[in-house]
Design a protein around this motif. Structure first.
Motif, PDB file in Angstrom:
ATOM      1  N   ALA A   6       0.580   2.982  44.425  1.00 32.41           N
ATOM      2  CA  ALA A   6       0.245   4.154  45.235  1.00 32.41           C
ATOM      3  C   ALA A   6       0.088   5.370  44.336  1.00 32.41           C
ATOM      4  N   LEU A   7      -0.891   6.204  44.668  1.00 32.14           N
ATOM      5  CA  LEU A   7      -1.175   7.407  43.900  1.00 32.14           C
ATOM      6  C   LEU A   7      -1.066   8.640  44.791  1.00 32.14           C
ATOM      7  N   ASP A   8      -0.313   9.613  44.332  1.00 34.84           N
ATOM      8  CA  ASP A   8      -0.305  10.941  44.938  1.00 34.84           C
ATOM      9  C   ASP A   8      -1.134  11.800  43.996  1.00 34.84           C
ATOM     10  N   TYR A   9      -2.443  11.794  44.229  1.00 35.58           N
ATOM     11  CA  TYR A   9      -3.399  12.427  43.321  1.00 35.58           C
ATOM     12  C   TYR A   9      -3.335  13.939  43.443  1.00 35.58           C
ATOM     13  N   GLY A  10      -3.236  14.612  42.312  1.00 34.62           N
ATOM     14  CA  GLY A  10      -3.203  16.065  42.286  1.00 34.62           C
ATOM     15  C   GLY A  10      -4.131  16.620  41.228  1.00 34.62           C
ATOM     16  N   PHE A  11      -4.379  17.921  41.303  1.00 37.17           N
ATOM     17  CA  PHE A  11      -5.267  18.575  40.335  1.00 37.17           C
ATOM     18  C   PHE A  11      -4.733  18.446  38.911  1.00 37.17           C
ATOM     19  N   LEU A  37      -5.183   9.908  33.801  1.00 35.37           N
ATOM     20  CA  LEU A  37      -4.916   8.874  34.808  1.00 35.37           C
ATOM     21  C   LEU A  37      -5.725   7.598  34.592  1.00 35.37           C
ATOM     22  N   MET A  38      -7.016   7.702  34.354  1.00 34.62           N
ATOM     23  CA  MET A  38      -7.841   6.494  34.194  1.00 34.62           C
ATOM     24  C   MET A  38      -7.376   5.627  33.024  1.00 34.62           C
ATOM     25  N   PRO A  39      -7.150   6.199  31.832  1.00 36.16           N
ATOM     26  CA  PRO A  39      -6.649   5.352  30.749  1.00 36.16           C
ATOM     27  C   PRO A  39      -5.290   4.735  31.080  1.00 36.16           C
ATOM     28  N   TYR A  40      -4.429   5.493  31.760  1.00 38.67           N
ATOM     29  CA  TYR A  40      -3.115   4.968  32.156  1.00 38.67           C
ATOM     30  C   TYR A  40      -3.288   3.763  33.088  1.00 38.67           C
ATOM     31  N   LEU A  41      -4.156   3.915  34.095  1.00 43.90           N
ATOM     32  CA  LEU A  41      -4.377   2.823  35.046  1.00 43.90           C
ATOM     33  C   LEU A  41      -4.993   1.605  34.361  1.00 43.90           C
ATOM     34  N   GLU A  42      -5.904   1.844  33.451  1.00 40.16           N
ATOM     35  CA  GLU A  42      -6.538   0.736  32.729  1.00 40.16           C
ATOM     36  C   GLU A  42      -5.481  -0.091  31.983  1.00 40.16           C
ATOM     37  N   LEU A  54      -3.274   2.274  46.745  1.00 39.42           N
ATOM     38  CA  LEU A  54      -3.241   3.218  47.857  1.00 39.42           C
ATOM     39  C   LEU A  54      -3.412   4.618  47.296  1.00 39.42           C
ATOM     40  N   VAL A  55      -4.234   5.398  47.944  1.00 41.69           N
ATOM     41  CA  VAL A  55      -4.453   6.779  47.511  1.00 41.69           C
ATOM     42  C   VAL A  55      -4.160   7.683  48.697  1.00 41.69           C
ATOM     43  N   GLY A  56      -3.298   8.653  48.469  1.00 43.23           N
ATOM     44  CA  GLY A  56      -2.939   9.587  49.526  1.00 43.23           C
ATOM     45  C   GLY A  56      -4.157  10.320  50.058  1.00 43.23           C
ATOM     46  N   GLU A  57      -4.171  10.510  51.380  1.00 44.86           N
ATOM     47  CA  GLU A  57      -5.258  11.220  52.037  1.00 44.86           C
ATOM     48  C   GLU A  57      -4.695  12.495  52.656  1.00 44.86           C
ATOM     49  N   PRO A  58      -4.929  13.637  51.988  1.00 44.13           N
ATOM     50  CA  PRO A  58      -4.376  14.898  52.491  1.00 44.13           C
ATOM     51  C   PRO A  58      -5.160  15.390  53.702  1.00 44.13           C
ATOM     52  N   LYS A  59      -4.434  15.647  54.777  1.00 45.87           N
ATOM     53  CA  LYS A  59      -5.071  16.129  56.006  1.00 45.87           C
ATOM     54  C   LYS A  59      -4.358  17.381  56.500  1.00 45.87           C
ATOM     55  N   GLN A  60      -5.118  18.199  57.218  1.00 50.15           N
ATOM     56  CA  GLN A  60      -4.554  19.374  57.882  1.00 50.15           C
ATOM     57  C   GLN A  60      -3.884  18.914  59.176  1.00 50.15           C
ATOM     58  N   MET A  61      -3.174  19.812  59.814  1.00 52.28           N
ATOM     59  CA  MET A  61      -2.505  19.464  61.066  1.00 52.28           C
ATOM     60  C   MET A  61      -3.494  19.082  62.166  1.00 52.28           C
ATOM     61  N   ASP A  62      -4.728  19.614  62.111  1.00 50.55           N
ATOM     62  CA  ASP A  62      -5.732  19.278  63.128  1.00 50.55           C
ATOM     63  C   ASP A  62      -6.514  18.017  62.765  1.00 50.55           C
ATOM     64  N   ASN A  63      -6.024  17.278  61.772  1.00 55.06           N
ATOM     65  CA  ASN A  63      -6.585  15.991  61.328  1.00 55.06           C
ATOM     66  C   ASN A  63      -7.859  16.126  60.495  1.00 55.06           C
ATOM     67  N   THR A  64      -8.240  17.338  60.100  1.00 62.78           N
ATOM     68  CA  THR A  64      -9.381  17.518  59.219  1.00 62.78           C
ATOM     69  C   THR A  64      -8.913  17.384  57.768  1.00 62.78           C
ATOM     70  N   LEU A  73     -12.133  12.440  46.419  1.00 61.39           N
ATOM     71  CA  LEU A  73     -13.327  11.604  46.619  1.00 61.39           C
ATOM     72  C   LEU A  73     -14.095  11.419  45.307  1.00 61.39           C
ATOM     73  N   GLU A  74     -14.165  12.469  44.492  1.00 59.79           N
ATOM     74  CA  GLU A  74     -14.785  12.345  43.162  1.00 59.79           C
ATOM     75  C   GLU A  74     -14.030  11.320  42.318  1.00 59.79           C
ATOM     76  N   PHE A  75     -12.696  11.418  42.330  1.00 59.37           N
ATOM     77  CA  PHE A  75     -11.877  10.450  41.597  1.00 59.37           C
ATOM     78  C   PHE A  75     -12.139   9.033  42.107  1.00 59.37           C
ATOM     79  N   LEU A  76     -12.178   8.861  43.425  1.00 59.95           N
ATOM     80  CA  LEU A  76     -12.384   7.523  43.996  1.00 59.95           C
ATOM     81  C   LEU A  76     -13.738   6.929  43.602  1.00 59.95           C
ATOM     82  N   ALA A  77     -14.765   7.772  43.494  1.00 66.66           N
ATOM     83  CA  ALA A  77     -16.081   7.291  43.057  1.00 66.66           C
ATOM     84  C   ALA A  77     -16.002   6.782  41.613  1.00 66.66           C
ATOM     85  N   LYS A  78     -15.343   7.550  40.742  1.00 65.77           N
ATOM     86  CA  LYS A  78     -15.178   7.125  39.346  1.00 65.77           C
ATOM     87  C   LYS A  78     -14.298   5.880  39.255  1.00 65.77           C
TER      88      LYS A  78
END
Length: 135
Positions: A6-11, A37-42, A54-64, A73-78
Motif C-alpha cells: 500500500a502507498l500513501d502517495y505524497g508530494f 519511489l520508482m527505483p525503491y519499488l523496482e 494499493l494506492v490511496g485515493e484522496p477525496k473531499q467530504m463531498d466525494n470529489t 494520476l500522473e504517478f499511476l500512469a508512469k
C-alpha cells in the motif's frame, strides 16, 4: 500468494506498508522520498513477490477528488508503464492522517516523535492497507 503493498502517495514523501505473504498482517515498511519511489519499488518487486499495489485515493467530504489526485494520476500512469503486469487498486484514504495521529497518541509516542512526518506517512499507508484487508 504474494504480498499486498500500500502507498500513501505524497508530494514529498510516500508511506509504504506491506502484508505478509499470507496477506493477514499489515505492517509499515518505509517512507521514501517520492522522487526515489520508482527505483525503491523496482528493487522491492525484484526481492519480494507482490501481487497487488494499493494506492490511496484522496477525496473531499463531498466525494470529489482532492487537489493531490492529479499528481497521483500522473504517478499511476508512469507506474503502469514501468510495471504493466502489476495489479493496482485505489482505496479511499479520507481520515487516514487523522487516524494515524490518533494511533501515535494511543501508542504513547511523545510530541517530538509525533511530529515525524515520515512515521505519519508510514502509519497512514498501514491504515490504507488495513482498510482494504478488513473490508
Amino acid at each position: 500468494m504474494g504480498r499486498i503493498l500500500a502507498l500513501d502517495y505524497g508530494f514529498k514523501r510516500t508511506g509504504i506498508a506491506v502484508t505478509d505473504e499470507m496477506q493477514i498482517i499489515a505492517s509499515g515498511l518505509a517512507t521514501v522520498p517520492t522522487k526515489d519511489l520508482m527505483p525503491y519499488l523496482e528493487q522491492y518487486f525484484k526481492a519480494e513477490n507482490v501481487e497487488l499495489v494499493l494506492v490511496g485515493e484522496p477525496k473531499q467530504m463531498d466525494n470529489t477528488a482532492s487537489q493531490s489526485e492529479g499528481v497521483i494520476l500522473e504517478f499511476l500512469a508512469k507506474f503502469g508503464e514501468k510495471f504493466p503486469q502489476m495489479q493496482v487498486k485505489r482505496v479511499d484514504e479520507r481520515f487516514t492522517s487523522k487516524m494515524a495521529v490518533r494511533t501515535m497518541i494511543d501508542s504513547g509516542l511523545g510530541k517530538k516523535k509525533r511530529r515525524d512526518k515520515a512515521l505519519l506517512d508510514e502509519i497512514s499507508a498501514t491504515i490504507i492497507l488495513q482498510t482494504y484487508l478488513y473490508k
